[in-house]
Design a protein around this motif. Structure first.
Motif, mmCIF file in Angstrom:
data_model
loop_
_atom_site.group_PDB
_atom_site.id
_atom_site.type_symbol
_atom_site.label_atom_id
_atom_site.label_comp_id
_atom_site.label_asym_id
_atom_site.label_seq_id
_atom_site.Cartn_x
_atom_site.Cartn_y
_atom_site.Cartn_z
ATOM 1 N N THR A 2 0.838 -1.194 0.000
ATOM 2 C CA THR A 2 0.000 0.000 0.000
ATOM 3 C C THR A 2 0.875 1.246 0.000
ATOM 4 O O THR A 2 1.731 1.399 0.867
ATOM 5 N N THR A 3 0.661 2.113 -0.974
ATOM 6 C CA THR A 3 1.405 3.358 -1.036
ATOM 7 C C THR A 3 0.470 4.522 -0.803
ATOM 8 O O THR A 3 -0.528 4.683 -1.497
ATOM 9 N N MET A 4 0.760 5.290 0.201
ATOM 10 C CA MET A 4 0.019 6.518 0.474
ATOM 11 C C MET A 4 0.764 7.681 -0.183
ATOM 12 O O MET A 4 1.898 7.532 -0.664
ATOM 13 N N TYR A 5 0.114 8.829 -0.161
ATOM 14 C CA TYR A 5 0.719 10.023 -0.737
ATOM 15 C C TYR A 5 0.553 11.183 0.243
ATOM 16 O O TYR A 5 -0.481 11.301 0.916
ATOM 17 N N ALA A 6 1.570 12.009 0.304
ATOM 18 C CA ALA A 6 1.504 13.245 1.078
ATOM 19 C C ALA A 6 1.344 14.380 0.087
ATOM 20 O O ALA A 6 2.151 14.531 -0.836
ATOM 21 N N ALA A 7 0.293 15.158 0.271
ATOM 22 C CA ALA A 7 0.005 16.221 -0.685
ATOM 23 C C ALA A 7 -0.294 17.514 0.045
ATOM 24 O O ALA A 7 -0.872 17.493 1.148
ATOM 25 N N PRO A 8 0.092 18.665 -0.535
ATOM 26 C CA PRO A 8 -0.234 19.939 0.108
ATOM 27 C C PRO A 8 -1.740 20.159 0.136
ATOM 28 O O PRO A 8 -2.443 19.840 -0.828
ATOM 29 N N GLY A 51 8.271 12.460 -12.199
ATOM 30 C CA GLY A 51 7.529 11.350 -12.790
ATOM 31 C C GLY A 51 6.363 10.983 -11.912
ATOM 32 O O GLY A 51 6.229 11.451 -10.780
ATOM 33 N N SER A 52 5.517 10.092 -12.411
ATOM 34 C CA SER A 52 4.275 9.784 -11.715
ATOM 35 C C SER A 52 4.214 8.359 -11.193
ATOM 36 O O SER A 52 3.158 7.890 -10.792
ATOM 37 N N ALA A 53 5.325 7.635 -11.210
ATOM 38 C CA ALA A 53 5.306 6.256 -10.723
ATOM 39 C C ALA A 53 4.965 6.230 -9.238
ATOM 40 O O ALA A 53 5.396 7.078 -8.460
ATOM 41 N N ALA A 54 4.157 5.241 -8.840
ATOM 42 C CA ALA A 54 3.719 5.167 -7.445
ATOM 43 C C ALA A 54 4.841 4.737 -6.513
ATOM 44 O O ALA A 54 5.027 5.307 -5.444
ATOM 45 N N ALA A 55 5.580 3.706 -6.891
ATOM 46 C CA ALA A 55 6.618 3.155 -6.021
ATOM 47 C C ALA A 55 7.900 3.965 -6.171
ATOM 48 O O ALA A 55 8.775 3.633 -6.968
ATOM 49 N N GLN A 56 7.996 5.048 -5.429
ATOM 50 C CA GLN A 56 9.162 5.910 -5.480
ATOM 51 C C GLN A 56 9.597 6.275 -4.068
ATOM 52 O O GLN A 56 8.803 6.272 -3.128
ATOM 53 N N ALA A 57 10.863 6.610 -3.946
ATOM 54 C CA ALA A 57 11.381 7.103 -2.674
ATOM 55 C C ALA A 57 10.982 8.561 -2.495
ATOM 56 O O ALA A 57 10.562 9.236 -3.442
ATOM 57 N N SER A 58 11.113 9.049 -1.298
ATOM 58 C CA SER A 58 10.891 10.466 -1.029
ATOM 59 C C SER A 58 11.886 10.920 0.021
ATOM 60 O O SER A 58 12.401 10.119 0.806
ATOM 61 N N ALA A 59 12.170 12.217 0.023
ATOM 62 C CA ALA A 59 13.084 12.794 1.001
ATOM 63 C C ALA A 59 12.399 13.949 1.705
ATOM 64 O O ALA A 59 11.652 14.717 1.076
ATOM 65 N N THR A 82 17.782 15.587 7.098
ATOM 66 C CA THR A 82 17.082 14.951 5.979
ATOM 67 C C THR A 82 16.808 13.499 6.292
ATOM 68 O O THR A 82 17.699 12.767 6.746
ATOM 69 N N LEU A 83 15.571 13.077 6.036
ATOM 70 C CA LEU A 83 15.179 11.684 6.177
ATOM 71 C C LEU A 83 14.701 11.209 4.812
ATOM 72 O O LEU A 83 13.772 11.786 4.239
ATOM 73 N N THR A 84 15.347 10.173 4.280
ATOM 74 C CA THR A 84 14.972 9.630 2.974
ATOM 75 C C THR A 84 14.314 8.271 3.189
ATOM 76 O O THR A 84 14.865 7.405 3.865
ATOM 77 N N ILE A 85 13.129 8.095 2.586
ATOM 78 C CA ILE A 85 12.281 6.924 2.798
ATOM 79 C C ILE A 85 12.248 6.077 1.530
ATOM 80 O O ILE A 85 12.024 6.598 0.435
ATOM 81 N N SER A 86 12.447 4.776 1.660
ATOM 82 C CA SER A 86 12.455 3.882 0.498
ATOM 83 C C SER A 86 11.049 3.727 -0.087
ATOM 84 O O SER A 86 10.049 4.048 0.570
ATOM 85 N N PRO A 87 10.925 3.221 -1.315
ATOM 86 C CA PRO A 87 9.621 3.122 -1.980
ATOM 87 C C PRO A 87 8.615 2.211 -1.279
ATOM 88 O O PRO A 87 7.414 2.383 -1.446
ATOM 89 N N GLU A 88 9.076 1.232 -0.526
ATOM 90 C CA GLU A 88 8.200 0.347 0.231
ATOM 91 C C GLU A 88 8.905 -0.028 1.524
ATOM 92 O O GLU A 88 10.135 -0.062 1.586
ATOM 93 N N ALA A 89 8.128 -0.350 2.552
ATOM 94 C CA ALA A 89 8.724 -0.715 3.830
ATOM 95 C C ALA A 89 9.628 -1.932 3.690
ATOM 96 O O ALA A 89 10.676 -2.022 4.340
#
Length: 346
Positions: free
Chosen positions: A217-223, A267-275, A286-293
């Motif tokens: 399950t991938t959630m998204y953080a959006a403004p 890009g718009s791929a769902a499984a991506q890392a974020s920082a 800085t905390l960088t999070i992998s695409p999946e747990a």
């Protein structure tokens, strides 16, 4: 799991001591590299930190990430391994502390910028620093002592006659080493997504779930207005955030933050890392999070194409020599001096 044994040798344990109104933090270094070559116990900094309580909280967060396993495979008990010591890099005008979680899915980085250092570092280079339990406990109890005296490496008057060498052998999986390299490859593809003020950052992080979402399950953080909302849908400026509970590692630093910025690969791929970058007083975390747990950075394979290129080793050595631990990367200059295309530099 393929692994190796990493040996750290410290002249003495790191320690925090209090003398009246002054706190003195010694971070012992192990073998590393300096501008002049390899060193058994590099000495990078000896001076005052302008924001002691904030710096202590940030250092503890880097160390905590190294000791945390954010994901445990089903049916498998978490391996009980001593955490690898954080890595410190001196870039001439700043200090950088880094760690990777035991599951390789979270990367933490603290940059103490020039404004937080009363004097410039003594040398450039990189090494490990000892983060032992007594020293962490003392840091956690640090109050408003101002300023904080920090020594990264032994003071010149200290010799091995003052104490025996502290030697620690750490089972270090090869994926931990790969993870450090892969994080940099992922970060190079990221672009800014949005920024919020400190109050909204605190509200968002405090609202995150404490339990992991179902696997895949991938959630998204959006403004959303001035703040951030967690959603299950992609959208403009939305940043993928799998297992959002991992972002709660930022919680101890929110009281000191002035802003929070989110980054993600274009890009718009769902499984991506974020920082996620917190602005602190004269520092950044800085905390960088992998695409999946369940997906550690070590398996991303972002460097495979470079590794199969027969000239990649020579090109990397040339660029590394030109960089020479500079705090800022000027891609145009490196491209010109190395006679390589800019995309090759990156």
């Amino acid at each position: 799991m393929t692994g190796l044994e990493q040996t750290y040798r410290y002249v003495r344990p790191s320690a925090l001591t209090l003398d009246g109104a002054e706190a003195d933090l010694l971070l012992s270094t192990s073998g590393g590299r300096t501008a002049s070559g390899s060193a058994v116990h590099p000495r990078f900094f000896d001076g005052i930190l302008e924001h002691p309580v904030e710096a202590a909280a940030a250092l503890l967060t880097v160390a905590k990430v190294a000791r945390t396993r954010f994901y445990v495979p089903p049916g498998m008990l978490a391996a009980i391994l001593r955490a690898a010591d954080p890595v410190v890099t001196s870039n001439g005008d700043r200090l950088r502390f880094e760690s990777l979680s035991a599951c390789c899915g979270v990367y933490a980085r603290l940059d103490l910028l020039p404004g937080s250092l009363a004097s410039p570092p003594l040398d450039t280079g990189t090494t490990n620093v000892d983060f032992n339990p007594p020293m962490r406990a003392a840091l956690a109890q640090l109050s408003t002592h101002d300023p904080l005296h920090l020594r990264v490496g032994e003071a010149l008057q200290v010799t091995t006659f003052h104490g025996s060498v502290v030697e620690e052998r750490v089972p270090l999986p090869s994926r931990w080493l790969k993870g450090f390299a892969e994080v940099q490859a992922v970060a190079a593809t990221m672009v800014p997504a949005f920024e919020v003020a400190a109050l909204e950052a605190r509200r968002f992080v405090q609202s995150l779930p404490t339990a992991q979402a179902p696997r895949g399950t991938t959630m998204y953080a959006a403004p959303a207005g001035r703040g951030i909302r967690l959603t299950g849908r992609q959208g403009p400026q939305a940043v993928p955030l799998a297992a959002p509970d991992r972002l709660r590692a930022l919680a101890p630093l929110l009281r000191y933050a002035t802003a929070l910025r989110a980054y993600a690969p274009s890009g718009s791929a769902a499984a991506q890392a974020s920082a996620w970058e917190l602005d602190l007083a004269d520092a950044r975390f800085t905390l960088t999070i992998s695409p999946e747990a369940s997906r550690g950075f070590s398996g991303e394979g972002g460097l495979l194409r470079d590794l199969v290129d027969e000239t990649s080793g020579d090109d990397a050595d040339l660029v590394a020599a030109l960089l020479a631990f500079e705090p800022r990367i000027d891609v145009e200059r490196l491209s010109r001096e190395a006679a390589l295309p800019q995309d090759r530099i990156l």
